[in-house]
Design a protein around this motif. Structure first.
Motif, mmCIF file in Angstrom:
data_model
loop_
_atom_site.group_PDB
_atom_site.id
_atom_site.type_symbol
_atom_site.label_atom_id
_atom_site.label_comp_id
_atom_site.label_asym_id
_atom_site.label_seq_id
_atom_site.Cartn_x
_atom_site.Cartn_y
_atom_site.Cartn_z
ATOM 1 N N SER A 53 -57.313 -21.692 -14.102
ATOM 2 C CA SER A 53 -57.845 -20.458 -14.681
ATOM 3 C C SER A 53 -59.225 -20.166 -14.112
ATOM 4 C CB SER A 53 -57.926 -20.582 -16.205
ATOM 5 O OG SER A 53 -58.596 -19.461 -16.761
ATOM 6 N N LEU A 54 -59.531 -18.883 -13.964
ATOM 7 C CA LEU A 54 -60.866 -18.461 -13.544
ATOM 8 C C LEU A 54 -61.796 -18.227 -14.729
ATOM 9 C CD1 LEU A 54 -60.119 -15.965 -10.600
ATOM 10 C CD2 LEU A 54 -60.904 -18.330 -10.468
ATOM 11 N N ASP A 55 -61.348 -18.588 -15.919
ATOM 12 C CA ASP A 55 -62.187 -18.479 -17.112
ATOM 13 C C ASP A 55 -63.362 -19.454 -16.983
ATOM 14 O OD1 ASP A 55 -63.339 -18.452 -19.644
ATOM 15 O OD2 ASP A 55 -61.416 -18.175 -20.654
ATOM 16 N N PRO A 56 -64.607 -18.990 -17.118
ATOM 17 C CA PRO A 56 -65.775 -19.867 -16.941
ATOM 18 C C PRO A 56 -65.817 -21.067 -17.876
ATOM 19 C CG PRO A 56 -66.441 -17.560 -16.976
ATOM 20 C CD PRO A 56 -65.002 -17.584 -17.375
ATOM 21 N N LYS A 57 -65.102 -21.008 -19.016
ATOM 22 C CA LYS A 57 -65.156 -22.126 -19.958
ATOM 23 C C LYS A 57 -64.559 -23.405 -19.363
ATOM 24 C CE LYS A 57 -60.736 -21.355 -22.367
ATOM 25 N NZ LYS A 57 -60.105 -21.035 -23.659
ATOM 26 N N TRP A 58 -63.733 -23.270 -18.319
ATOM 27 C CA TRP A 58 -63.134 -24.436 -17.683
ATOM 28 C C TRP A 58 -64.017 -25.041 -16.599
ATOM 29 C CZ3 TRP A 58 -59.048 -26.885 -19.551
ATOM 30 C CH2 TRP A 58 -58.196 -26.196 -20.411
ATOM 31 N N LEU A 59 -65.105 -24.369 -16.248
ATOM 32 C CA LEU A 59 -65.941 -24.857 -15.156
ATOM 33 C C LEU A 59 -66.528 -26.255 -15.403
ATOM 34 C CD1 LEU A 59 -67.807 -21.706 -13.813
ATOM 35 C CD2 LEU A 59 -66.397 -23.286 -12.511
ATOM 36 N N PRO A 60 -67.020 -26.590 -16.626
ATOM 37 C CA PRO A 60 -67.517 -27.960 -16.820
ATOM 38 C C PRO A 60 -66.459 -29.028 -16.548
ATOM 39 C CG PRO A 60 -68.273 -26.536 -18.594
ATOM 40 C CD PRO A 60 -67.284 -25.740 -17.795
ATOM 41 N N TYR A 61 -65.229 -28.782 -16.989
ATOM 42 C CA TYR A 61 -64.152 -29.753 -16.746
ATOM 43 C C TYR A 61 -63.832 -29.835 -15.255
ATOM 44 C CZ TYR A 61 -59.533 -31.906 -16.776
ATOM 45 O OH TYR A 61 -58.456 -32.722 -16.520
ATOM 46 N N TYR A 62 -63.731 -28.684 -14.597
ATOM 47 C CA TYR A 62 -63.458 -28.687 -13.162
ATOM 48 C C TYR A 62 -64.580 -29.386 -12.393
ATOM 49 C CZ TYR A 62 -59.811 -25.191 -14.137
ATOM 50 O OH TYR A 62 -58.700 -24.542 -14.612
ATOM 51 N N ALA A 63 -65.825 -29.131 -12.788
ATOM 52 C CA ALA A 63 -66.962 -29.768 -12.120
ATOM 53 C C ALA A 63 -66.915 -31.282 -12.311
ATOM 54 C CB ALA A 63 -68.269 -29.206 -12.655
ATOM 55 N N GLY A 64 -66.539 -31.736 -13.506
ATOM 56 C CA GLY A 64 -66.424 -33.169 -13.767
ATOM 57 C C GLY A 64 -65.354 -33.829 -12.913
ATOM 58 N N ARG A 65 -64.202 -33.157 -12.767
ATOM 59 C CA ARG A 65 -63.131 -33.713 -11.941
ATOM 60 C C ARG A 65 -63.584 -33.820 -10.476
ATOM 61 N NH1 ARG A 65 -57.761 -33.339 -14.005
ATOM 62 N NH2 ARG A 65 -57.089 -34.052 -11.935
ATOM 63 N N SER A 66 -64.269 -32.792 -9.990
ATOM 64 C CA SER A 66 -64.766 -32.824 -8.611
ATOM 65 C C SER A 66 -65.791 -33.940 -8.428
ATOM 66 C CB SER A 66 -65.384 -31.475 -8.237
ATOM 67 O OG SER A 66 -64.417 -30.446 -8.258
#
Length: 574
Positions: A53-66
């Motif tokens: 999803s491009l929803d900004p609320k997922w960015l912390p989780y995506y950043a953590g996985r990266s």
């Protein structure tokens, strides 16, 4: 007086607020790693993938996985650096094979690795996302490891003669020589090269998380995939969110990881006079105050010492055994024969694939390689022009280094290909050709290799030599010619070698860029390999990678390796 000293020592060793902070931070890191790591081993199929999803609320989780992938790849890179660099530095026979192999490996494009490794890891972990995760981590690993290995190898080959003699007089074994001489002497260069290599991993994050190989599109949860999806959708707001998240992530990693390590590494600086100013870190100050850290450090050292003592005690018994040397000899040659058999098999299969191409196609790829070689040479030269004075100025001014380090770290670690959509829009509006425009794109990702190596070389200049140049009243020109240039020359050569290899690798994403339905392409080997990889054309992929590797080896043999030998013989501290 004795009571006061006892009270001071008791207060110093008391469990305090610093210990609470360190323990809470450690628990938070372990919990986050476990939570994020659990998402790596879930059911997976290329036909049925979990949508991102491009929803900004997922960015912390995506950043953590990266970030988790980055640190796993960095740990693997560090182990590889110590093993590979040490063998290449001390075994002259192995060096003749391992260093050219390193030249080849650093030039092989990440997308070239992905084409083979994705399928291999997916076959190794069928039906699980772990296979794709391992392929992504391996791709990040290939973006980090070569610079670190070159830097460590260079440090080992330039250890001063008196330190080597002291190690021999004290009869240091291989392990004690490694921990008491080799790692401490190479620490400053290794730290700065590690920071640059970590940034190199960010550079190919989008390519390693949003994979398009063999007509298959695979998207892993991560900020690289988020950025790639935003660019494909032309969503400028999502791109802005991704850029802000990336900057915040880089600053946090710098404050909590790199800056404490830089402050700690200063104790390994080779000098007789203590520097008046040294880098500092508020996180490092907390760690020094924590009793918990000292206890853990003491326990780990004791464990390692006892383990090594047990190995040393059992070594004589192993030497007395008659069968062990024969087994070791047979095992060594057996593994060598097995590796040779695998290599010959893949060489044969590669020749069969290349034979499918016409002679005109083979020649065309070589010409495309020459165009890319010109861009690589120009980008490396332009990088040296500004990074040499800037790196020396930062490295010799501790106050400036405290301010510049996080700023440089942000620019170096920020994936340059995330800025490519913005630059592509600029090129399209101005009508600029990518034939020349690809050079600045290459520099965005490779100039930092030179800068970080020059900073490390300038910071490693002993304070007593600086004071001697001041006492001799050398002019600025004389200081540069007699002190600064000889001191940073080995580091500069290392930076140029890795920057040149990085530029070849960056050509994959620099010679073919797009925005929505608009695409810009330069005539070069990078664009050729990128196009062939996307379409899954194995003959073109294999021949393109072979041409790139050959050109890198030829340039390194003719230019960089000769400068490297000059640095080893003439320009090192002795």
């Amino acid at each position: 007086m004795q009571w006061n000293l006892f009270s001071h020592a008791k207060r110093k060793n008391r469990f305090g607020f610093a210990d609470i902070l360190v323990i809470l931070l450690l628990l938070a890191v372990l919990y986050a790693a476990a939570k994020l790591g659990s998402g790596m081993n879930v059911p997976f199929s290329p036909d049925r993938q979990s949508s991102l999803s491009l929803d900004p609320k997922w960015l912390p989780y995506y950043a953590g996985r990266s970030l988790l992938r980055m640190f796993i790849a960095f740990a693997a890179s560090l182990i590889f650096t110590f093993v590979y660099g040490r063998i290449a530095a001390y075994n002259r026979t192995a060096e003749k094979i391992m260093i050219p192999a390193l030249d080849i490996l650093q030039s092989v494009p990440v997308l070239g690795f992905l084409s083979a490794t994705v399928m291999a890891f997916m076959a190794l972990f069928p039906g699980s996302l772990l296979g794709v995760e391992c392929a992504s981590i391996f791709a990040i690993f290939t973006g980090q490891v070569w610079n670190m290995t070159f830097g460590f190898y260079h440090s080992l080959t330039t250890i001063p003669r008196d330190l080597n003699e002291a190690a021999q007089m004290n009869r240091l074994g291989a392990w004690h020589r490694f921990v008491k001489l080799e790692v401490p002497f190479s620490m400053i260069g290794l730290v700065w090269n590690s920071m640059m290599s970590f940034g190199g991993g960010w550079f190919f994050l989008a390519a390693s998380e949003s994979i398009s190989v063999l007509n298959q599109d695979i998207h892993l949860p991560g900020i690289g995939s988020y950025m790639a999806m935003a660019a494909d959708a032309g969503d400028t707001r999502a791109i802005a969110y991704a850029i802000l998240t990336m900057i915040a992530l880089i600053v946090l990693v710098d404050q909590f990881f790199w800056r404490p390590i830089v402050a700690w590494s200063q104790k390994f600086k080779v000098e007789q006079t203590e520097a008046s100013e040294v880098p500092d870190s508020w996180v490092f100050d907390i760690l020094r105050k924590a009793r918990f850290v000292r206890d853990v450090n003491r326990s780990v050292r004791t464990l390692l010492r006892d383990g090594l003592a047990g190995i040393a005690a059992s070594a004589p018994r192993a030497r007395r055994s008659r069968i062990s040397p024969r087994l070791g000899y047979a095992l060594k040659w057996g593994l060598a024969a097995l590796a040779l058999a695998f290599a010959l098999r893949y060489v044969y299969e590669g020749i069969l694939e290349i034979a499918k191409l016409s002679a005109s196609e083979l020649v065309r790829v070589v010409i495309l390689g020459l165009w890319t070689a010109i861009r690589v040479f120009v980008s490396t030269l332009l990088a040296v022009v500004w990074t040499l004075p800037a790196g020396v100025y930062i490295g010799t001014n501790p106050r400036l280094a405290r301010i510049a380090q996080p700023v440089v770290q942000v620019f170096a670690s920020f994936p340059a290909n995330m800025a490519f959509p913005v630059i592509t829009i600029l090129y399209l509006k101005l009508g600029l050709s990518l034939e020349i425009g690809a050079i600045p794109l290459m520099m965005l990702g490779t100039q930092w290799y030179v800068l970080f190596n020059v900073i490390a070389g300038a910071m490693a200049i002993p304070s007593d030599l600086k004071e001697a140049s001041t006492m001799l009243k050398l002019t600025r020109r004389q200081t540069w010619r007699k002190l600064i240039l000889p001191a940073v020359f080995p580091f500069l050569v290392t930076g140029c070698i890795t920057a040149s290899g990085g530029a070849w690798n960056a050509s994959i994403v620099s010679e073919l860029v797009s925005w929505k339905n608009d695409e810009l392409q330069a005539s070069g080997l990078g664009a050729y390999i990128a196009r062939a990889t996307t379409l899954g054309r194995w003959p073109e992929i294999i021949w393109g990678i072979i041409v790139m590797c050959l050109m890198v080896v030829i340039v390194n043999r003719l230019i960089w390796r000769r400068l490297y030998k000059l640095a080893e013989k003439k320009y090192h501290l002795d």
